[in-house]
Design a protein around this motif. Structure first.
Motif, short mmCIF file in Angstrom:
data_model
loop_
_atom_site.label_atom_id
_atom_site.label_comp_id
_atom_site.label_asym_id
_atom_site.label_seq_id
_atom_site.Cartn_x
_atom_site.Cartn_y
_atom_site.Cartn_z
N UNK A 1 0.85 -1.18 0.00
CA UNK A 1 0.00 0.00 0.00
C UNK A 1 0.89 1.23 0.00
N UNK A 2 0.29 2.37 -0.30
CA UNK A 2 1.01 3.64 -0.27
C UNK A 2 0.85 4.27 1.10
N UNK A 3 1.97 4.50 1.75
CA UNK A 3 1.99 5.09 3.09
C UNK A 3 2.38 6.57 2.97
N UNK A 4 1.45 7.45 3.29
CA UNK A 4 1.73 8.89 3.20
C UNK A 4 2.71 9.30 4.29
N UNK A 5 3.77 10.00 3.87
CA UNK A 5 4.78 10.43 4.84
C UNK A 5 4.93 11.95 4.87
N UNK A 6 4.52 12.64 3.79
CA UNK A 6 4.58 14.10 3.74
C UNK A 6 3.38 14.60 2.95
N UNK A 7 2.81 15.73 3.39
CA UNK A 7 1.67 16.34 2.69
C UNK A 7 1.70 17.84 2.94
N UNK A 8 0.76 18.60 2.34
CA UNK A 8 0.67 20.03 2.66
C UNK A 8 -0.10 20.31 3.94
N UNK A 9 -0.66 19.27 4.56
CA UNK A 9 -1.63 19.46 5.64
C UNK A 9 -1.09 19.03 6.99
N UNK A 10 -0.94 19.97 7.93
CA UNK A 10 -0.41 19.63 9.26
C UNK A 10 -1.23 18.57 9.99
N UNK B 1 -2.70 15.94 8.58
CA UNK B 1 -2.68 14.65 7.89
C UNK B 1 -1.60 13.73 8.46
N UNK B 2 -1.60 12.49 7.98
CA UNK B 2 -0.56 11.54 8.36
C UNK B 2 0.80 12.01 7.87
N UNK B 3 1.82 11.75 8.66
CA UNK B 3 3.18 12.14 8.29
C UNK B 3 3.49 13.56 8.67
N UNK B 4 4.52 14.11 8.03
CA UNK B 4 4.90 15.49 8.26
C UNK B 4 4.27 16.37 7.19
N UNK B 5 4.56 17.68 7.24
CA UNK B 5 3.96 18.58 6.25
C UNK B 5 5.00 19.59 5.79
N UNK B 6 4.74 20.15 4.60
CA UNK B 6 5.63 21.14 4.01
C UNK B 6 4.80 22.28 3.41
N UNK B 7 5.49 23.36 3.08
CA UNK B 7 4.86 24.51 2.42
C UNK B 7 4.84 24.29 0.91
N UNK B 8 4.07 23.31 0.49
CA UNK B 8 3.88 23.04 -0.94
C UNK B 8 2.76 22.03 -1.09
#
Length: 237
Positions: free
Chosen positions: A145-154, A156-163
């Motif tokens: 499965x695809x495990x989300x590790x980074x997203x734009x959303x604080x 959400x699962x994982x960490x977040x970035x400004x993009x």
């Protein structure tokens, strides 16, 4: 009709300084290829090996989102925000350089090498307040499965970035197939094979190969062998 750009492992830029061996998918430092500057917001994708007891002394960054993903060994970090520590496989480090930070990265071991991916993305806002994040991810969560590790959303699962970008890890059994639906129209998806061999919409990718796919809303990934991969959805700017 989708469009695919193939980045074969053997065509990457390469720097060998003895203590540092680095492969550059995009132009970086002494490697310049006018046809490989970036893939949308994805600006740097480096596959690094640092020998024991070595590393990068303190140096500055600004207005860049920086993601470090250790694959083997330990990566020690210090920065001008007061953060210090070590990241290991199944941990991820995210740094928003924003208005400017200085940091150093060293092998956390005097004897064993560290191998890691360093990835830079253009941010969607300039001169943000610098921030640092370090998270642990459960490798069991990426099996077939695809495990989300980074997203734009604080939140959400994982960490977040400004993009508006999403990162996923996946470990696939041989012959397993999965689909990925892009979250936003006009985005592209970058697939990098860490280990093994996969097919992405019929394009064969071997170990350390990558493909950038645009003008599509969905891709299908099929494992030709037991494989590990990193998938990144990015705006194409």
């Amino acid at each position: 009709m989708s469009h695919t750009v193939l980045f074969k492992a053997g065509t990457r830029g390469h720097a060998d300084h003895g203590w540092l061996k680095s492969y550059h998918t995009f132009s970086f430092a002494g490697y310049h290829n006018p046809e490989r500057i970036h893939f949308g917001a994805l600006r740097v994708f480096n596959d690094d090996f640092v020998a024991g007891g070595n590393g990068f002394g303190r140096h500055p960054h600004d207005n860049m989102e920086i993601i470090s993903i250790p694959l083997e060994g330990e990566l020690a970090h210090q920065d001008s925000m007061g953060n210090s520590g070590t990241i290991r496989p199944d941990e991820i480090q995210v740094m928003s350089a924003g208005t400017g930070v200085q940091h150093s990265e060293f092998n956390g071991s005097e004897t064993e090498p560290v191998k890691f991916l360093q990835i830079w993305l253009f941010p969607n806002a300039q001169n943000v307040t610098p921030r640092y994040d370090q998270i642990t991810v459960d490798p069991a969560g990426r099996i077939n499965r695809l495990q989300q590790i980074v997203s734009p959303n604080p939140d959400d699962a994982g960490s977040w970035i400004h993009q508006d970008a999403w990162f996923y890890r996946s470990d696939l059994d041989e012959s397993f197939s999965l689909d990925y639906t892009l979250k936003k129209e006009g985005h592209g998806v970058f697939v990098f094979v860490l280990e093994g061999a996969v097919s992405v919409d019929g394009t064969a990718l071997d170990r350390r190969d990558a493909a950038g796919i645009t003008e599509t809303s969905r891709i299908t990934i099929q494992a030709k062998a037991k494989s590990s991969l990193l998938l990144i959805e990015v705006p194409m700017l």
